[in-house]
Design a protein around this motif. Structure first.
Motif, PDB file in Angstrom:
ATOM      1  N   ASN A   7      79.680   9.110  86.867  1.00  0.00           N
ATOM      2  CA  ASN A   7      80.257   7.907  86.272  1.00  0.00           C
ATOM      3  C   ASN A   7      79.936   7.775  84.787  1.00  0.00           C
ATOM      4  OD1 ASN A   7      81.360   7.200  88.730  1.00  0.00           O
ATOM      5  ND2 ASN A   7      79.578   5.977  89.347  1.00  0.00           N
ATOM      6  N   ALA A   8      78.691   8.074  84.415  1.00  0.00           N
ATOM      7  CA  ALA A   8      78.309   7.944  83.009  1.00  0.00           C
ATOM      8  C   ALA A   8      79.078   8.939  82.147  1.00  0.00           C
ATOM      9  CB  ALA A   8      76.806   8.152  82.847  1.00  0.00           C
ATOM     10  N   PHE A   9      79.244  10.176  82.650  1.00  0.00           N
ATOM     11  CA  PHE A   9      79.972  11.199  81.898  1.00  0.00           C
ATOM     12  C   PHE A   9      81.446  10.812  81.751  1.00  0.00           C
ATOM     13  CE2 PHE A   9      82.594  15.129  82.070  1.00  0.00           C
ATOM     14  CZ  PHE A   9      82.260  15.644  80.828  1.00  0.00           C
ATOM     15  N   VAL A  10      82.061  10.397  82.858  1.00  0.00           N
ATOM     16  CA  VAL A  10      83.476  10.009  82.826  1.00  0.00           C
ATOM     17  C   VAL A  10      83.676   8.813  81.899  1.00  0.00           C
ATOM     18  CG1 VAL A  10      85.380   9.084  84.207  1.00  0.00           C
ATOM     19  CG2 VAL A  10      84.010  10.985  85.085  1.00  0.00           C
ATOM     20  N   SER A  11      82.755   7.854  81.949  1.00  0.00           N
ATOM     21  CA  SER A  11      82.851   6.677  81.075  1.00  0.00           C
ATOM     22  C   SER A  11      82.735   7.076  79.609  1.00  0.00           C
ATOM     23  CB  SER A  11      81.759   5.669  81.424  1.00  0.00           C
ATOM     24  OG  SER A  11      81.950   5.170  82.732  1.00  0.00           O
ATOM     25  N   ALA A  12      81.830   8.026  79.316  1.00  0.00           N
ATOM     26  CA  ALA A  12      81.659   8.485  77.935  1.00  0.00           C
ATOM     27  C   ALA A  12      82.925   9.184  77.441  1.00  0.00           C
ATOM     28  CB  ALA A  12      80.467   9.435  77.847  1.00  0.00           C
ATOM     29  N   CYS A  13      83.550   9.972  78.316  1.00  0.00           N
ATOM     30  CA  CYS A  13      84.796  10.654  77.941  1.00  0.00           C
ATOM     31  C   CYS A  13      85.900   9.639  77.652  1.00  0.00           C
ATOM     32  CB  CYS A  13      85.245  11.597  79.060  1.00  0.00           C
ATOM     33  SG  CYS A  13      84.185  13.042  79.258  1.00  0.00           S
ATOM     34  N   ASP A  15      85.449   6.307  76.794  1.00  0.00           N
ATOM     35  CA  ASP A  15      85.134   5.383  75.700  1.00  0.00           C
ATOM     36  C   ASP A  15      84.943   6.082  74.355  1.00  0.00           C
ATOM     37  OD1 ASP A  15      85.179   3.464  77.672  1.00  0.00           O
ATOM     38  OD2 ASP A  15      83.003   3.469  77.960  1.00  0.00           O
ATOM     39  N   GLU A  16      84.369   7.285  74.372  1.00  0.00           N
ATOM     40  CA  GLU A  16      84.059   7.965  73.118  1.00  0.00           C
ATOM     41  C   GLU A  16      85.149   8.937  72.664  1.00  0.00           C
ATOM     42  OE1 GLU A  16      80.255   9.815  73.612  1.00  0.00           O
ATOM     43  OE2 GLU A  16      79.350   7.995  74.475  1.00  0.00           O
ATOM     44  N   ARG A  17      85.854   9.523  73.638  1.00  0.00           N
ATOM     45  CA  ARG A  17      86.851  10.537  73.292  1.00  0.00           C
ATOM     46  C   ARG A  17      88.274  10.096  73.586  1.00  0.00           C
ATOM     47  NH1 ARG A  17      84.737  15.253  76.814  1.00  0.00           N
ATOM     48  NH2 ARG A  17      86.858  15.995  76.407  1.00  0.00           N
ATOM     49  N   GLY A  18      88.431   8.958  74.239  1.00  0.00           N
ATOM     50  CA  GLY A  18      89.774   8.460  74.536  1.00  0.00           C
ATOM     51  C   GLY A  18      90.549   9.334  75.502  1.00  0.00           C
ATOM     52  N   VAL A  19      89.834   9.967  76.451  1.00  0.00           N
ATOM     53  CA  VAL A  19      90.489  10.841  77.427  1.00  0.00           C
ATOM     54  C   VAL A  19      91.371  10.012  78.356  1.00  0.00           C
ATOM     55  CG1 VAL A  19      90.062  12.426  79.354  1.00  0.00           C
ATOM     56  CG2 VAL A  19      88.648  12.552  77.294  1.00  0.00           C
ATOM     57  N   GLY A  20      92.541  10.555  78.722  1.00  0.00           N
ATOM     58  CA  GLY A  20      93.500   9.834  79.556  1.00  0.00           C
ATOM     59  C   GLY A  20      93.067   9.706  81.009  1.00  0.00           C
ATOM     60  N   HIS A  21      93.757   8.816  81.717  1.00  0.00           N
ATOM     61  CA  HIS A  21      93.410   8.487  83.107  1.00  0.00           C
ATOM     62  C   HIS A  21      93.458   9.710  84.013  1.00  0.00           C
ATOM     63  CE1 HIS A  21      93.380   6.500  87.009  1.00  0.00           C
ATOM     64  NE2 HIS A  21      94.522   7.097  87.298  1.00  0.00           N
ATOM     65  N   HIS A  22      94.519  10.509  83.926  1.00  0.00           N
ATOM     66  CA  HIS A  22      94.670  11.655  84.824  1.00  0.00           C
ATOM     67  C   HIS A  22      93.583  12.699  84.570  1.00  0.00           C
ATOM     68  CE1 HIS A  22      98.428  10.192  86.462  1.00  0.00           C
ATOM     69  NE2 HIS A  22      98.889  10.003  85.245  1.00  0.00           N
TER      70      HIS A  22
END
Length: 312
Positions: A7-13, A15-22
């Motif tokens: 969860n922390a890694f996905v959240s960082a991606c 919030d910090e990198r603007g990675v898309g939902h898919h």
């Protein structure tokens, strides 16, 4: 090993990198696959190079994953450990000395040929005309056919991903229906143009109806229950249309995207303009359509065998 902090890694991606939902969902799935492997093999920190190589063999031999899937899962896990090491240097990444080469066969896209595209558009227009007549009744309402046909036309001329198009809101379309603001991969915004005047007018009228029904912030396309049309629902409609017309392989939104790119290149549009239209970050991704276009040229020349014509 300790539970991976998905969860922390996905959240960082996000919030910090603007990675898309898919992509975020794919990251979570990839890390869950690795977590199951780590638990089954009782891996513990610090992981070693051999642990990563063993995971590669597990993906390839035990799970029988495709090369592209193997590469994506390894890249996700590598990114996770790099992120973890960046936050805690006492937990080094096991990928430091790992060099894994996954050979991915480069496949040409399969666009829909022009005759099939014509048949799809003609079928849609004819079906809509029949359903629109007073007294005509069918399981498929005229409104659903009209929306499906409009989306197909937009996919053909814009090359949009279906997820991009189903996420468009009324306010994202210009007043004249000539352009659409799209939120693409990595939350990158771009503008796509609708060059056909008739289609512009059709899109403008659709926006007008949607505006009267809701608000500018409402989804542009709705399903039959009045909620935002989902990509999966549209794919089902295309499968039904494929069965009705006997189209094999069946129609998919991405095949329309392939068709849009290939047709533009065949018509002489510069590849960098096609790249901008499709929202590709790299020109290499777009170049595959040049190969597809060359393949179409070869098939055309084979059909028009000049020597054979001269002999007969």
């Amino acid at each position: 090993m300790r539970h991976l902090n998905h969860n922390a890694f996905v959240s960082a991606c996000r919030d910090e990198r603007g990675v898309g939902h898919h992509t975020l969902r794919a990251y979570a799935q990839d890390l869950q696959t690795f977590a199951r492997f780590a638990e089954a093999h009782q891996l513990s920190d610090p992981l070693s190079r051999d642990d990563i190589l063993a995971y590669h063999r597990h993906l390839r031999d035990a799970l029988g994953a495709k090369p592209a899937t193997i590469e994506r899962r390894l890249v996700t896990v590598k990114s996770y450990f790099a992120w973890r090491e960046d936050r805690n240097s006492a937990l080094p990444s096991p990928f430091t000395d790992v060099r894994i080469s996954v050979r991915i066969p480069r496949r040409l896209p399969r666009p829909i040929d022009r005759d099939t595209l014509r048949a799809v558009l003609q079928e849609g227009e004819a079906t809509f005309a029949v359903r629109s007549k007073p007294g005509e009744h069918d399981a498929t309402p005229a409104s659903e056919i009209a929306v499906t046909l409009l989306i197909i036309k937009l996919l053909i001329v814009t090359g949009l991903r279906i997820s991009e198009l189903t996420n468009v809101r009324v306010r994202d379309v210009s007043p004249d229906g000539g352009q659409i603001l799209v939120n693409g991969k990595g939350s990158r915004e771009r503008i796509v143009f609708v060059p056909n005047r008739e289609l512009q007018e059709e899109l403008r009228r659709h926006c007008e109806v949607r505006c009267n029904e809701g608000s500018l912030a409402a989804p542009l396309f709705l399903n039959t229950e009045g909620r935002r049309l989902r990509s999966a629902t549209f794919r089902k409609r295309l499968r039904a249309l494929s069965r009705r017309l006997g189209i094999e392989p069946h129609l998919t939104p991405h095949r329309f995207r392939h068709s849009a790119a290939t047709l533009l290149i065949e018509e002489g549009i510069d590849i960098r303009m096609v790249q901008a239209l499709l929202g590709h970050a790299s020109l290499r991704t777009t170049e595959i359509y040049v190969q597809a276009s060359n393949y179409a040229l070869r098939r055309t020349l084979e059909r028009a065998d000049i020597l054979d014509i001269l002999r007969n």
